[in-house]
Design an enzyme around this catalytic site. Structure first.
Site: not given
Ligand SMILES: Nc1ncnc2c1ncn2[C@@H]1O[C@H](COP(=O)(O)OP(=O)(O)O)[C@@H](O)[C@H]1O
Ligand SMILES: [Mg+2]
Length: 289
Positions: A21, A23-24, A176
């Protein structure tokens, strides 16, 4: 097996039906309907778990090997980062902070299993809510919309602030904090009643995710930087009303920090002072270019 799963250990990708779901740069996120270890027949009945809603499914966060890094260094980094993220997630989960329920970690393989939070991100929710307000309330003009924003968006942002305060009170900084790393449970944008509905709406529950850059810190400055990052996220994604959105988050933060304990008041004032200093530094930097 889909090509996306090629680097996941086959014992996992063969056993479970996984969907990629997200993709970093660092991690791939998979969704699974099934619990990784407990068959659904048991989950529905006799077994008691910390998962509040088994039908929402599960998330696997996977740090694949990075081919461009030296093998031994890569293995070391993956192990370290996965373990650090899992430790913090589990600690916060045990402390009752609103985070996904932790299920399991395999540091060597770079895997963390957790509960799927079935709802939009704060960013998506605000966008959807703003759009609906504009569409439904165009005849009532700006004053009608601003009243609705107070009624609908403010309670949520107060609770976002108070959840971040709980995190910081435990001396954990996120690293973050953006409106994408805050998900909402039960977060349909305006509920069945729509923007003009008169019934009481449930305020969705904010859930903080992504502790990949989180760390322990007692420094007010680190907490101020977390708040500043969130403020910048509001300014860049919801520019028109970011002023009041940030004000509501901070109002919830100050009220929620240590829940009025004397030492907490001192600490939160210090964090707010640091936030002013961090903002000033940010402005100077952007003037210099
Ligand atoms: N527990 C979860 N429940 C639902 N969605 C999740 C969960 N964890 C991650 N996601 C989804 O995957 C995206 C990326 O996950 P995240 O942990 O933020 O990794 P990254 O380090 O790549 O930003 C999130 O923005 C969210 O859409
Ligand atoms: Mg993220």
């Amino acid at each position: 097996m889909s090509p996306d799963l090629s680097t996941l250990p086959s014992a996992i990708s063969d056993a479970l039906d996984l969907t990629l779901i997200s993709q970093g740069a660092e991690a791939k996120i998979y969704f699974s309907h099934e619990h990784p270890f407990i068959p659904s027949t048991l989950l529905a009945g006799t077994i008691s778990t910390t998962i509040s809603n088994p039908s929402a499914g599960y998330i696997l966060k996977y740090r694949p090997p990075k081919r461009y890094r030296h093998d031994a260094l890569d293995a070391q980094l993956t192990k370290h980062r996965t373990l650090s993220e899992a430790r913090i997630l589990y600690k916060l989960f045990l402390a009752g902070i609103s985070v996904p329920s932790f299920i399991a970690v395999d540091p060597r393989l770079g895997l963390i299993w957790m509960e799927n939070v079935d709802g939009p991100s704060l960013k998506e929710w605000i966008w959807a809510t703003e759009t609906e307000l504009e569409e439904h309330l165009c005849e009532e003009g700006e004053s009608g919309q601003s009243k609705k924003r107070l009624e609908i968006i403010k309670p949520l942002l107060l609770s976002v602030g108070s959840e971040i305060a709980k995190l910081h009170f435990l001396d954990t900084v996120h690293g973050d904090l953006t409106t994408s790393n805050l998900l909402l449970r039960d977060g349909s944008s305006l509920g069945a009643e729509g923007a003009t509905g008169s019934h009481q709406r449930m305020v969705p529950q904010p859930v903080i995710i992504d502790f990949g850059l989180a760390q322990q810190s007692t420094l007010p400055e680190d907490k101020a930087v977390d708040l500043y990052v969130l403020e910048r996220a509001f300014i860049s994604t919801h520019p028109i009303h970011s002023g009041e959105y940030v004000e509501w988050v901070l109002e919830g933060y100050v009220a929620g920090f240590g829940r009025g304990k004397k030492t907490a008041v001192f600490k939160v004032n210090e964090i707010m002072r640091k936030l002013d200093a961090v903002r000033l530094r940010g402005r100077k930097r952007s003037m210099v270019g």
